[in-house]
Design a protein around this motif. Sequence first.
Motif, PDB file in Angstrom:
ATOM      1  N   ARG A  45      36.245  45.235  46.355  1.00 49.48           N
ATOM      2  CA  ARG A  45      35.590  45.176  45.052  1.00 49.48           C
ATOM      3  C   ARG A  45      34.486  44.103  45.030  1.00 49.48           C
ATOM      4  NH1 ARG A  45      41.169  46.065  43.462  1.00 49.48           N
ATOM      5  NH2 ARG A  45      41.343  47.892  42.100  1.00 49.48           N
ATOM      6  N   VAL A  86      39.634  53.237  44.365  1.00 48.31           N
ATOM      7  CA  VAL A  86      40.663  52.425  43.691  1.00 48.31           C
ATOM      8  C   VAL A  86      41.233  53.201  42.510  1.00 48.31           C
ATOM      9  CG1 VAL A  86      39.765  50.180  44.412  1.00 48.31           C
ATOM     10  CG2 VAL A  86      38.867  51.229  42.337  1.00 48.31           C
ATOM     11  N   SER A 109      43.311  42.981  42.120  1.00 48.32           N
ATOM     12  CA  SER A 109      44.095  42.936  43.360  1.00 48.32           C
ATOM     13  C   SER A 109      44.993  41.693  43.413  1.00 48.32           C
ATOM     14  CB  SER A 109      43.176  42.937  44.590  1.00 48.32           C
ATOM     15  OG  SER A 109      42.439  41.733  44.658  1.00 48.32           O
ATOM     16  N   HIS A 131      40.001  41.988  50.560  1.00 42.86           N
ATOM     17  CA  HIS A 131      41.213  42.812  50.532  1.00 42.86           C
ATOM     18  C   HIS A 131      40.962  44.197  49.911  1.00 42.86           C
ATOM     19  CE1 HIS A 131      43.663  39.439  51.838  1.00 42.86           C
ATOM     20  NE2 HIS A 131      43.075  38.695  50.914  1.00 42.86           N
ATOM     21  N   SER A 132      40.261  44.229  48.791  1.00 44.53           N
ATOM     22  CA  SER A 132      40.080  45.490  48.066  1.00 44.53           C
ATOM     23  C   SER A 132      38.683  46.086  48.196  1.00 44.53           C
ATOM     24  CB  SER A 132      40.382  45.285  46.575  1.00 44.53           C
ATOM     25  OG  SER A 132      39.425  44.401  46.002  1.00 44.53           O
ATOM     26  N   ASP A 137      35.451  41.360  47.600  1.00 42.10           N
ATOM     27  CA  ASP A 137      36.813  40.924  47.911  1.00 42.10           C
ATOM     28  C   ASP A 137      37.213  41.503  49.273  1.00 42.10           C
ATOM     29  OD1 ASP A 137      39.466  40.145  47.861  1.00 42.10           O
ATOM     30  OD2 ASP A 137      40.090  41.801  46.574  1.00 42.10           O
TER      31      ASP A 137
END
Length: 259
Positions: free
Chosen positions: A237, A194, A211, A234-235, A232
């Motif tokens: 994290r 990231v 995000s 999506h990311s 998460d």
Amino acid sequence: MAKKTEVTVEEKLRALYDLQLIDSRIDEIRNVRGELPLEVEDLEDEVAGLNTRIQKHDTDLEVIDNDIKTKKILIEDAKASIKKYAEQQKNVRNNREFNALSKEVEFQELEIELAEKHIKEYRASIEHKKEVIGQTREKLEDRQKHLVHKKGELDEILAETQKEEDMLTKKSNDFETQIEDRLITAYKRIRNNVKNGLAVVPVERGASGGSYFTIPPQVIVEIASRRKIITDEHSGRILVDEELAKEEQEKMVKMFSKF
């Protein structure tokens, strides 16, 4: 080592978020330096390159100077030969001998003419190289001044931040030893993937910090329960609840203020 297996999920989350806050602070310190270390390195390389260029031109001038001396010796030798042949012509017995000596004289005259031409070219080359050296020295002086200025800036920033960075780096290493290896590996992998280096983020206003993708309410409840480590989708994290994040931020602010 056995103690690591007894640590609760909540304690793991707190340790991970503390580590994130420490590493983020280190990132901030390094960002303050910005491109300065690279600028200083580039300037040092440029200064070294300019010095090398000047040294090469100086060496070239020595070579050309020696070439001129060699040509001058050749001219003097040719003049001596012409004088010798002229004396010999006075004592020749026939035209054939006279013409042979005349050709030797003519050859030596051509040698002199060619040597003088070369000397003229060498002197023009010397003038050109001296001009280039002068320009290069001016550029070198400018780059050296710029380097001194940039080094001063970097040294000033380092003086202000190096001690804090060293202490934070030690704390980061200490925290890593308190977290199981698989989580540290995952944490570092996420940080590397990231842009902002945030691997552990709090849930803020129903979304993942960093995000901003909305998280389903049931997942938010699960995160707040602190019973398992949730990432998460999506990311990737690692997520912590807002209350835990706030508590750890306050704790870390107190710690940072001591550095």
